[in-house]
Design a protein around this motif. Structure first.
Motif, short mmCIF file in Angstrom:
data_model
loop_
_atom_site.label_atom_id
_atom_site.label_comp_id
_atom_site.label_asym_id
_atom_site.label_seq_id
_atom_site.Cartn_x
_atom_site.Cartn_y
_atom_site.Cartn_z
N GLY A 169 63.48 27.20 -6.58
CA GLY A 169 62.83 26.07 -7.26
C GLY A 169 62.98 25.91 -8.66
N GLY A 170 63.33 27.18 -9.16
CA GLY A 170 63.67 26.68 -10.69
C GLY A 170 65.07 25.81 -10.75
N MET A 171 65.79 26.09 -9.83
CA MET A 171 67.26 25.31 -9.85
C MET A 171 67.02 23.60 -9.71
N ILE A 172 65.70 23.30 -9.73
CA ILE A 172 65.52 21.77 -9.36
C ILE A 172 66.20 21.23 -10.50
N ASP A 173 66.09 21.40 -11.64
CA ASP A 173 66.95 20.63 -12.53
C ASP A 173 68.30 20.53 -12.54
N LYS A 174 68.98 21.67 -12.55
CA LYS A 174 70.27 21.98 -12.46
C LYS A 174 70.99 21.29 -11.37
N ILE A 175 70.36 21.21 -10.07
CA ILE A 175 71.04 20.82 -8.87
C ILE A 175 70.80 19.21 -8.94
N SER A 176 69.45 18.63 -9.57
CA SER A 176 69.41 17.11 -9.49
C SER A 176 70.16 16.64 -10.56
N GLU A 177 70.51 17.13 -11.60
CA GLU A 177 71.12 16.60 -12.60
C GLU A 177 72.76 16.56 -12.01
N ALA A 178 73.27 17.70 -11.62
CA ALA A 178 74.70 17.81 -11.19
C ALA A 178 74.79 16.81 -9.80
N TYR A 179 73.64 17.00 -8.96
CA TYR A 179 74.35 15.96 -7.65
C TYR A 179 72.92 14.89 -7.71
N SER A 180 71.89 15.36 -7.09
CA SER A 180 70.73 14.46 -6.81
C SER A 180 69.34 15.31 -6.41
N LEU A 181 68.39 14.76 -6.53
CA LEU A 181 67.12 15.35 -6.19
C LEU A 181 67.16 15.52 -4.49
N GLY A 182 67.80 14.49 -4.01
CA GLY A 182 67.90 14.50 -2.60
C GLY A 182 68.72 15.51 -2.12
N THR A 183 69.73 15.70 -2.73
CA THR A 183 70.72 17.07 -2.48
C THR A 183 69.99 18.36 -2.67
N PHE A 184 69.14 18.52 -3.84
CA PHE A 184 68.23 19.69 -3.78
C PHE A 184 67.33 19.84 -2.62
N PHE A 185 66.64 18.82 -1.82
CA PHE A 185 65.87 19.22 -0.85
C PHE A 185 66.82 19.29 0.41
N LEU A 186 67.95 18.75 0.42
CA LEU A 186 68.74 18.69 1.60
C LEU A 186 68.99 20.05 1.85
N ILE A 187 69.28 20.86 0.81
CA ILE A 187 69.85 22.28 0.73
C ILE A 187 68.44 23.03 1.37
N PHE A 188 67.43 22.64 1.10
CA PHE A 188 66.48 23.42 1.61
C PHE A 188 65.78 23.00 3.10
N ALA A 189 66.59 21.91 3.59
CA ALA A 189 66.30 21.53 4.97
C ALA A 189 67.51 22.01 5.54
N VAL A 190 68.84 22.22 5.23
CA VAL A 190 69.92 22.96 6.17
C VAL A 190 69.67 24.30 6.21
N ILE A 191 69.16 25.14 5.32
CA ILE A 191 69.36 26.55 5.53
C ILE A 191 68.03 26.86 6.51
N PRO A 192 66.67 26.63 6.36
CA PRO A 192 65.91 26.75 7.45
C PRO A 192 66.28 26.65 8.82
N VAL A 193 66.84 25.36 9.07
CA VAL A 193 67.28 25.15 10.39
C VAL A 193 68.44 25.86 10.70
N ALA A 194 69.32 26.44 10.01
CA ALA A 194 70.38 27.06 10.45
C ALA A 194 69.75 28.63 10.88
N VAL A 195 68.79 29.14 9.95
CA VAL A 195 68.54 30.28 10.27
C VAL A 195 67.39 30.23 11.58
#
Length: 594
Positions: free
Chosen positions: A549-575
């Motif tokens: 969660g502490g990576m929220i600023d780094k990821i949202s600045e480099a990509y977007s906040l949507g991408t940040f939450f998309l990472i959190f969507a893909v990994i649990p579904v895969a697992v």
């Protein structure tokens, strides 16, 4: 002990002994204070200093590093607290110690100083260690001769957990966001104190249940002196001899524990203050990473070598438990974003302003959500008073004072909200959705588990992880239009509400079932060790959640906040899909246990 249990069951409310409801309300006030304070942490630490309600103005990464260590320790100290109660204090004394230490912790946090804040967090971690494992142990003792009623008892108790979380986040959050952080922290402490007093003043109703270990043993021998008990003890001793803890095991336990704790304390020191307890590097790798990898390696050696020494069926079942523990780490690493990145999303990126009909509808729904549960609980209190006022009148009076206080705060809050023509929903309000959805959906999931369509353990874990991912996918879609680096936005609150709905359904598939499967799969001689492993898995998940969660600023600045939450969507579904794919293997490893 049997005599005390029989006495407890003479006075019942809703088919259960009054003692259960004493524990229900003690747990309710503890959860009120615990969640009421915890929902404030990320908002207080990141709130700007130059504002109407100034906080510490920490970067989000710093705040989540501290919260991650705090949350992890909350799941590690109960291992020690349970052991102390078993060996020395007994469950009831341990619960009182926990309540007292947590009350002092909340009191410390009500003062606006850095030192008192850290002292408060430390006391809350210690107090939770005494409280958390031992109040449920009292219930277990109460129902020793009523095993068929134990599931119902834990269901009622679980409602107390969620009722406390619901009102704690709502009322502490309301006071903190609208009147000052110290009001929210202080309110949590007041109800923790009332919970402690209510439990202490009702102690005699339990007899010797939950008493000191020496006295419990005397009572058992007095009431059940037969050959069967001797045979059970001899059998347990024989089982322990089959696979005793070796000196090598103990060395690995100590070293891996030291390494893990060193990492937990070093991480926030390093992130926030640029200080390190392990200030060295080897081959470009920091001391922190070396320590945690070494601790993890030693723990894996410990786990593998102990499991390998068991007979094949036991070994297979322990492997299954270990795999489920790994899935648990993944689940909580993402689910616990609720009190980190999701609370930040509610505060900074969600449109919480309501006007006109939307404001009116929200006020009505909010009023019903708040008052209906209170009416039901007040009715239960009236039933308890009829049964117990002559026995534990002082405890009843404290309980009444607490509920008069809750009713007063609820009425004050509702009056404040209804008097506003334009209103802003508190960011902490979204935290209550998890408790609300659990209370409303738990009966449906319980019916599902009891039906012929009851999924296997691996499928339940898979469904839970997939539902968790779907919730984050909804958030990702809602945040998709937020530009990279944006610090604020106005996304519809519908996305956050739906995310909490799917996350709660995922939790109901997975979280309540973990300890149940553990108790079925693990032999008695291994149960303490594996419970420790289970709590460790949750602790690792808690730390991982806030680190990511502490990576929220780094990821949202480099990509977007949507991408940040998309990472959190893909990994649990895969697992989750991996869990489903492993279903045939895990069924074989469980050897018929469902």
């Amino acid at each position: 002990m049997n005599t005390d249990i029989e006495n407890l069951f003479k006075d019942t409310v809703l088919g259960h002994p009054v003692g259960l409801f004493i524990l229900f309300f003690t747990e309710m006030w503890e959860r009120f204070s615990f969640y009421g304070m915890r929902i404030l942490l990320i908002l207080f630490l990141t709130a700007p200093m130059m504002s109407d309600n100034p906080g510490w103005d920490w970067p989000r990464e710093h705040a989540l590093a501290l919260i991650g260590t705090y949350a992890s320790l909350l799941y590690l100290t109960p291992i020690v607290g349970g052991w102390i109660a078993d060996k020395f204090t007994g469950y009831r004394i341990a619960v009182i110690i926990g309540c007292l230490v947590m009350t002092l912790g909340h009191a410390a946090m009500a003062f606006d100083t850095t030192m008192s804040f850290y002292i408060g967090l430390a006391l809350l971690v210690i107090g939770t260690g005494f409280f958390k494992p031992n109040i449920t142990s009292i219930i277990s003792e109460m129902y020793k001769t009523r095993e068929s009623k134990k599931d119902g008892a834990y269901t009622i108790f679980y409602m107390g957990v969620n009722a406390g979380a619901f009102f704690g986040m709502m009322l502490c959050g309301y006071l903190a966001e609208n009147y000052g952080w110290h009001w929210g922290f202080g309110l949590a402490g007041i109800f923790m104190l009332l919970g402690m007093l209510q439990f202490m003043l009702a102690h005699k109703i339990f007899g010797s249940i939950g008493d000191k270990p020496g006295r419990k043993e005397e009572v058992v021998l007095e009431h059940t002196p037969n050959e069967t008990n001797v045979e059970i003890v001899e059998e347990m001793q024989a089982e322990i001899k089959l696979n005793p803890f070796t000196t090598f095991d103990y060395v690995l336990i100590v070293l891996s524990s030291i390494g893990g704790l060193l990492y937990l304390f070093n991480d926030p020191l390093d992130v926030i203050y640029s200080m390190s307890l392990v200030p060295f590097e080897i081959g470009g790798m920091s001391g922190t990473n070396i320590v945690i990898l070494a601790a993890l390696a030693m723990f894996l050696v410990l786990l593998i070598t102990r499991i390998a020494r068991y007979l094949p069926i036991v070994r297979d079942r322990l492997i299954a438990v270990t795999i489920f523990a790994l899935f648990t780490v993944f689940f909580f690493a993402f689910f616990e974003q609720s009190l980190g990145s999701m609370t930040l999303f509610a505060s900074d990126y969600t449109d919480r302003s309501l006007t006109g009909n939307s404001a009116t509808i929200f006020k009505i729904i909010d009023g019903l959500l708040t008052t209906i549960p209170l009416i039901i609980i007040t009715y239960v209190i009236a039933l308890i008073f009829k049964k117990t006022f002559t026995k534990i009148g002082a405890s009843n009076i404290v309980l009444a004072i607490a509920f008069v206080g809750v009713w007063g705060l609820v009425i004050f809050r509702l009056y404040d909200k209804f008097s506003q023509t334009e209103m802003t929903v508190d960011a902490t309000w979204f935290g209550i959705l998890n408790s609300f959805f659990i209370i409303t959906l738990a009966p449906l999931f319980s019916k599902w588990w009891e039906s012929k369509y009851n999924p296997s353990a691996a499928m339940k874990y898979g469904i839970g992880l997939v539902l968790l991912g779907v919730g984050f996918a909804i958030l990702s879609y809602g945040a998709s239009d937020i530009p990279p680096g944006a610090r604020t936005a106005s996304v519809s609150m519908v996305f956050l509400i739906l995310a909490y709905l799917f996350h709660t359904m995922g939790e109901l598939c997975l979280s309540p079932l973990g300890l149940s499967y553990l108790s079925k799969l693990v032999p008695a001689r291994m149960i303490g060790f594996m419970f420790g492993v289970w709590y460790l898995a949750i602790a690792v998940g808690q730390k991982a959640a806030n680190t990511m969660g502490g990576m929220i600023d780094k990821i949202s600045e480099a990509y977007s906040l949507g991408t940040f939450f998309l990472i959190f969507a893909v990994i649990p579904v895969a697992v989750g899909l991996i869990s489903m794919a492993l279903n045939p293997l895990l069924k074989r490893l469980m050897h018929g246990v469902r």
